[in-house]
Design a protein around this motif. Structure first.
Motif, mmCIF file in Angstrom:
data_model
loop_
_atom_site.group_PDB
_atom_site.id
_atom_site.type_symbol
_atom_site.label_atom_id
_atom_site.label_comp_id
_atom_site.label_asym_id
_atom_site.label_seq_id
_atom_site.Cartn_x
_atom_site.Cartn_y
_atom_site.Cartn_z
ATOM 1 N N HIS A 156 -83.000 -59.937 -60.184
ATOM 2 C CA HIS A 156 -82.319 -60.862 -61.103
ATOM 3 C C HIS A 156 -82.167 -60.299 -62.517
ATOM 4 O O HIS A 156 -83.130 -59.783 -63.090
ATOM 5 C CB HIS A 156 -83.089 -62.185 -61.177
ATOM 6 C CG HIS A 156 -82.994 -62.970 -59.904
ATOM 7 N ND1 HIS A 156 -82.349 -64.183 -59.825
ATOM 8 C CD2 HIS A 156 -83.444 -62.696 -58.651
ATOM 9 C CE1 HIS A 156 -82.411 -64.631 -58.580
ATOM 10 N NE2 HIS A 156 -83.080 -63.744 -57.847
ATOM 11 N N ARG A 157 -80.975 -60.423 -63.044
ATOM 12 C CA ARG A 157 -80.707 -59.927 -64.401
ATOM 13 C C ARG A 157 -81.305 -60.890 -65.437
ATOM 14 O O ARG A 157 -81.204 -62.120 -65.295
ATOM 15 C CB ARG A 157 -79.186 -59.826 -64.597
ATOM 16 C CG ARG A 157 -78.791 -59.201 -65.903
ATOM 17 C CD ARG A 157 -77.275 -59.113 -66.010
ATOM 18 N NE ARG A 157 -76.885 -58.637 -67.317
ATOM 19 C CZ ARG A 157 -75.691 -58.846 -67.848
ATOM 20 N NH1 ARG A 157 -74.772 -59.516 -67.184
ATOM 21 N NH2 ARG A 157 -75.411 -58.376 -69.047
ATOM 22 N N ALA A 158 -81.920 -60.325 -66.455
ATOM 23 C CA ALA A 158 -82.525 -61.160 -67.508
ATOM 24 C C ALA A 158 -81.498 -61.473 -68.591
ATOM 25 O O ALA A 158 -80.492 -60.782 -68.711
ATOM 26 C CB ALA A 158 -83.707 -60.406 -68.128
ATOM 27 N N GLY A 159 -81.788 -62.509 -69.363
ATOM 28 C CA GLY A 159 -80.926 -62.826 -70.504
ATOM 29 C C GLY A 159 -80.700 -64.316 -70.650
ATOM 30 O O GLY A 159 -81.163 -65.116 -69.825
ATOM 31 N N PRO A 160 -79.977 -64.714 -71.711
ATOM 32 C CA PRO A 160 -79.775 -66.149 -71.984
ATOM 33 C C PRO A 160 -78.811 -66.795 -70.989
ATOM 34 O O PRO A 160 -77.803 -66.200 -70.616
ATOM 35 C CB PRO A 160 -79.165 -66.136 -73.394
ATOM 36 C CG PRO A 160 -78.504 -64.800 -73.520
ATOM 37 C CD PRO A 160 -79.315 -63.846 -72.695
ATOM 38 N N ARG A 161 -79.156 -67.980 -70.543
ATOM 39 C CA ARG A 161 -78.302 -68.730 -69.616
ATOM 40 C C ARG A 161 -77.540 -69.815 -70.385
ATOM 41 O O ARG A 161 -78.014 -70.307 -71.419
ATOM 42 C CB ARG A 161 -79.167 -69.428 -68.556
ATOM 43 C CG ARG A 161 -79.488 -68.668 -67.276
ATOM 44 C CD ARG A 161 -79.834 -67.258 -67.413
ATOM 45 N NE ARG A 161 -80.105 -66.660 -66.091
ATOM 46 C CZ ARG A 161 -80.496 -65.423 -65.876
ATOM 47 N NH1 ARG A 161 -80.680 -64.609 -66.901
ATOM 48 N NH2 ARG A 161 -80.692 -64.961 -64.678
ATOM 49 N N GLU A 162 -76.426 -70.237 -69.800
ATOM 50 C CA GLU A 162 -75.590 -71.252 -70.455
ATOM 51 C C GLU A 162 -76.249 -72.628 -70.398
ATOM 52 O O GLU A 162 -76.026 -73.474 -71.248
ATOM 53 C CB GLU A 162 -74.227 -71.280 -69.756
ATOM 54 C CG GLU A 162 -73.138 -71.740 -70.652
ATOM 55 C CD GLU A 162 -71.753 -71.393 -70.093
ATOM 56 O OE1 GLU A 162 -71.668 -70.689 -69.060
ATOM 57 O OE2 GLU A 162 -70.779 -71.835 -70.694
ATOM 58 N N LYS A 163 -77.061 -72.834 -69.352
ATOM 59 C CA LYS A 163 -77.762 -74.126 -69.211
ATOM 60 C C LYS A 163 -79.259 -73.906 -69.353
ATOM 61 O O LYS A 163 -79.789 -72.932 -68.794
ATOM 62 C CB LYS A 163 -77.506 -74.726 -67.812
ATOM 63 C CG LYS A 163 -76.058 -74.992 -67.519
ATOM 64 C CD LYS A 163 -75.647 -76.319 -68.078
ATOM 65 C CE LYS A 163 -74.186 -76.620 -67.735
ATOM 66 N NZ LYS A 163 -73.480 -77.326 -68.791
ATOM 67 N N ILE A 164 -79.911 -74.794 -70.066
ATOM 68 C CA ILE A 164 -81.361 -74.656 -70.231
ATOM 69 C C ILE A 164 -82.075 -75.913 -69.736
ATOM 70 O O ILE A 164 -81.470 -76.987 -69.662
ATOM 71 C CB ILE A 164 -81.736 -74.350 -71.710
ATOM 72 C CG1 ILE A 164 -81.201 -75.435 -72.652
ATOM 73 C CG2 ILE A 164 -81.229 -72.965 -72.100
ATOM 74 C CD1 ILE A 164 -81.666 -75.278 -74.098
ATOM 75 N N TYR A 165 -83.344 -75.752 -69.394
ATOM 76 C CA TYR A 165 -84.098 -76.850 -68.774
ATOM 77 C C TYR A 165 -85.165 -77.439 -69.684
ATOM 78 O O TYR A 165 -85.995 -78.213 -69.240
ATOM 79 C CB TYR A 165 -84.701 -76.370 -67.446
ATOM 80 C CG TYR A 165 -83.668 -76.311 -66.358
ATOM 81 C CD1 TYR A 165 -83.495 -77.375 -65.473
ATOM 82 C CD2 TYR A 165 -82.815 -75.221 -66.254
ATOM 83 C CE1 TYR A 165 -82.518 -77.334 -64.496
ATOM 84 C CE2 TYR A 165 -81.839 -75.168 -65.273
ATOM 85 C CZ TYR A 165 -81.698 -76.234 -64.400
ATOM 86 O OH TYR A 165 -80.721 -76.206 -63.427
ATOM 87 N N PHE A 166 -85.171 -77.042 -70.938
ATOM 88 C CA PHE A 166 -86.115 -77.628 -71.902
ATOM 89 C C PHE A 166 -85.339 -78.023 -73.153
ATOM 90 O O PHE A 166 -84.505 -77.250 -73.637
ATOM 91 C CB PHE A 166 -87.189 -76.602 -72.307
ATOM 92 C CG PHE A 166 -88.191 -76.307 -71.220
ATOM 93 C CD1 PHE A 166 -89.369 -77.050 -71.122
ATOM 94 C CD2 PHE A 166 -87.960 -75.291 -70.301
ATOM 95 C CE1 PHE A 166 -90.293 -76.772 -70.120
ATOM 96 C CE2 PHE A 166 -88.878 -75.011 -69.300
ATOM 97 C CZ PHE A 166 -90.050 -75.750 -69.205
ATOM 98 N N LYS A 167 -85.639 -79.225 -73.664
ATOM 99 C CA LYS A 167 -85.062 -79.615 -74.944
ATOM 100 C C LYS A 167 -85.952 -79.014 -76.024
ATOM 101 O O LYS A 167 -87.178 -79.250 -76.016
ATOM 102 C CB LYS A 167 -85.045 -81.140 -75.075
ATOM 103 C CG LYS A 167 -84.010 -81.787 -74.197
ATOM 104 C CD LYS A 167 -83.928 -83.268 -74.472
ATOM 105 C CE LYS A 167 -82.805 -83.873 -73.647
ATOM 106 N NZ LYS A 167 -82.917 -85.307 -73.537
ATOM 107 N N PRO A 168 -85.393 -78.252 -76.953
ATOM 108 C CA PRO A 168 -86.217 -77.538 -77.935
ATOM 109 C C PRO A 168 -87.215 -78.438 -78.667
ATOM 110 O O PRO A 168 -88.351 -78.038 -78.916
ATOM 111 C CB PRO A 168 -85.194 -76.965 -78.909
ATOM 112 C CG PRO A 168 -83.927 -76.916 -78.154
ATOM 113 C CD PRO A 168 -83.970 -77.989 -77.123
ATOM 114 N N GLU A 169 -86.794 -79.666 -78.980
ATOM 115 C CA GLU A 169 -87.700 -80.552 -79.742
ATOM 116 C C GLU A 169 -88.861 -81.049 -78.890
ATOM 117 O O GLU A 169 -89.828 -81.605 -79.407
ATOM 118 C CB GLU A 169 -86.915 -81.714 -80.376
ATOM 119 C CG GLU A 169 -86.277 -82.701 -79.406
ATOM 120 C CD GLU A 169 -84.877 -82.280 -78.945
ATOM 121 O OE1 GLU A 169 -84.609 -81.064 -78.862
ATOM 122 O OE2 GLU A 169 -84.081 -83.176 -78.644
#
Ligand SMILES: Nc1ncnc2c1ncn2[C@@H]1O[C@H](COP(=O)(O)OP(=O)(O)OP(=O)(O)O)[C@@H](O)[C@H]1O
Ligand SMILES: O=P(O)(O)OC[C@H]1O[C@](O)(CO)[C@@H](O)[C@@H]1O
Ligand SMILES: [Mg+2]
Length: 567
Positions: A156-169
């Motif tokens: 699997h290639r590493a790097g930023p994804r368009e969708k994330i599963y954690f809300k930063p706050e």
């Protein structure tokens, strides 16, 4: 450098013969018999995810696709949706507009860069192996089946994804550094903090002194921010401290729960990663929404599948400084012998690379290649020959080398790692004894730069590696992955499931091109035509412009005396 196989390898240890020290990758290791000769069998075994061996029948016309399916399963990276299938992703908050984290709350929505094509698709893959070996006898061959069939192995290639599963706050992130020191720890800490802030995370803490910091009530967690970490990469060590040993996995996960930590970045070697994987599994067992991401740290470079681990380059650079000092000492002394002992546990990577980099080593001893000290094929006999022909010699010995030749310590460190006997001191003592008994004066200088090679600041190439690994660790956590580690494969950045990289320590393959290069890099004199080569060397030396005529003369005198003294 005169090669081991030329000079001191025990009979039968030829360069083209594979030995069985566990250095080969799982697939190949399984194709070798205990004597190390490739087995031409149609039924061999490949490793499955649980590291139990899964049988592959190569007479099955479908074996390749079955192997690939199994590989895909093994290298699948655990995701939060495996445990929480209803987890809903949000658009990524990682964007250039978030670089200045002035936003106090996200009530008005997260800022975003329009039409930014900087994201990684979840289906992007990197090829793990890039060489097609047409035969088992090719140098460094890693074949799966007896015919060396080409099998694509994608990770699997590493790097930023368009969708994330954690809300930063809602994130409380923790960073912990475990095991021994390693150049670049501060660089990774710094980059994790900076990247977390870019996502919009406000609560970031450092756990002091490795896993111990999770349970020791005396040790308070350290609040981290860009301001705190801004200049930490300018010095070596770890801002957070390190330790070996520590609490149980269950206590660590209790502590994560108590502290409300839902993202944890764990920097360490194979032991630390075993711990990280166990923490990940315990979190899953307790149904905790926690992302556990490892960043491989070790000067030893003993983690499987990756090009190299951070800190290794810097350690090699420092190590070859020690070699250079040993060379100057040995070269300037009458019958000088320089001995340098280098770290690396059971792996000889530091010794091999530092020897290659320095170009000043005559004998390189690593754990993966057995050798003898005494006897006609021993290093002492060869040292005598070097003194006879060159007037000086330099030996580089890895700390784990030749452990069968010295008394076992039977000691372990706080993490349960075996403590090695001191092979460097042993060789130093045996050298002195041997030459004394032979009546040949030698001047032995022993250098043990042990902690100097890892307590320094990362060099530029490690600095870059650390920055990218730190960033990718955060991207992996936000993407919802857990139980993963980050690394480079063929210069590309990847996510790998932890068990695959720590099933055993990575070792130098004595059949690899790199070891061959090390052996042949500075061959100066071959035994068969020693006189001719020595004379040629002498002539070259006395003609050289840098005032080495004196040394040439001295060498000649030395030679004469040796011819009288030595048989
Ligand atoms: N199998 C394991 N399960 C859980 N935790 C482990 C395991 N092995 C080691 N650890 C823990 O990981 C931490 C670091 O381990 P270790 O001292 O072996 O260093 P390392 O990560 O291998 O790094 P180094 O390259 O410096 O040796 C220790 O706190 C140890 O208790
Ligand atoms: O810090 P300690 O316990 O002396 O550890 C020494 C070991 O750590 C390393 O530096 C990193 O694993 C090894 O090369 C060495 O054997
Ligand atoms: Mg280790």
């Amino acid at each position: 450098m005169v090669t081991l196989s030329h000079a001191i390898a025990p009979p039968g240890l030829g360069l083209h013969r594979r030995t069985s020290h566990g250095f080969s990758p799982p697939s190949l290791r399984l194709l070798t018999t205990s004597s190390g000769v490739a087995k031409n069998s149609s039924r061999v075994f490949a490793q499955s995810k649980s590291h139990s061996r899964q049988q592959i029948d190569f007479s099955d016309p479908d074996w390749k696709s079955k192997f690939q399916k199994d590989f895909e399963k093994r290298f699948n990276i655990p995701h939060i949706t495996d445990v929480f299938p209803d987890a809903v992703p949000i658009p990524s908050t990682f964007c250039l507009q978030m670089r200045t984290p002035v936003i106090e709350n996200f009530a008005g929505g997260y800022p975003s860069d329009e039409e930014w094509h900087g994201y990684i698709n979840n289906n992007d893959r990197v090829l793990l192996k890039t060489i097609y070996y047409s035969s088992h006898t090719s140098a460094g061959a890693e074949c799966i089946d007896p015919n060396c069939t080409w099998v694509e192995q994608w990770v699997h290639r590493a790097g930023p994804r368009e969708k994330i599963y954690f809300k930063p706050e809602e994130v409380k992130a923790a960073i912990v550094t475990c095991g021994g020191l390693c150049p670049g720890l501060n660089d990774v800490i710094r980059q994790i903090v900076i990247t977390l802030e870019i996502y919009g995370v406000k609560r970031i803490v450092g756990i002091p002194y490795g896993y111990r910091g999770f349970s020791d009530k005396e040790l308070a967690e350290m609040a981290l921010s860009r301001k705190v970490v801004q200049n930490v990469h300018l010095s070596g060590g770890s801002l957070l401290g390190v330790s070996r040993g520590g609490p149980s996995v269950s206590d660590i996960v209790d502590s994560l729960e108590e502290r409300g930590i839902n993202m944890v970045f764990i920097l360490g070697g194979n032991g630390t990663h075993a711990g990280a994987d166990a923490i990940h599994n315990e979190c899953r067992k307790r149904q905790l929404r926690v992302a556990v991401v490892g960043v491989p740290k070790t000067i030893d470079n003993d983690i499987l599948l990756m090009d190299k681990t951070f800190g290794f380059d810097t350690a090699v650079e420092e190590a070859q400084r020690a070699i250079n000092s040993a060379y100057i000492e040995a070269h300037s002394a009458y019958h000088g012998v320089g001995i340098v002992k280098l770290m690396g546990r059971s792996s000889g990577f530091i010794a091999m690379h530092a020897s290659l980099a320095s170009g000043q080593i005559d004998i390189c001893l690593i754990p993966e290649v057995p050798f003898q000290i005494h006897g006609p094929h021993g290093i002492l006999h060869h040292l005598k020959y070097l003194i006879q022909t060159k007037g000086s010699a330099v030996v580089c010995v890895a700390e784990g080398a030749g452990q069968n030749l010295i008394e076992k310590t039977n000691a372990t460190d706080a993490s349960g790692n075996m403590v090695f006997g001191d092979i460097g001191v042993h060789i130093q003592q045996e050298t002195k004894k041997y030459f004394k008994e032979a009546g040949v004066p030698v001047d032995v200088k022993y250098i043990d730069p042990t902690y100097m090679i890892r307590a320094c600041r990362a060099n530029a190439s490690d600095g870059i590696l650390c920055a990218v690994l730190g960033q990718n660790a955060v991207h992996g956590a936000f993407a919802g992955y857990s139980g993963i580690t980050v690394g480079t494969c063929n210069t590309h950045y990847v996510y790998l499931p932890i068990p695959e990289v720590i099933s055993h320590p990575r070792l130098v393959d004595p059949n690899s091109r790199m070891w061959h290069r090390c052996l042949t890099s500075t061959v100066k004199i071959k035994k068969e035509n020693a006189t001719i080569n020595s004379l040629v060397e002498l002539m070259k030396e006395s003609k050289s412009k840098n005032g080495s005529e004196v040394r040439g003369r001295r060498h000649e005198e030395t030679k004469k005396r040796e011819e009288e003294d030595l048989t």
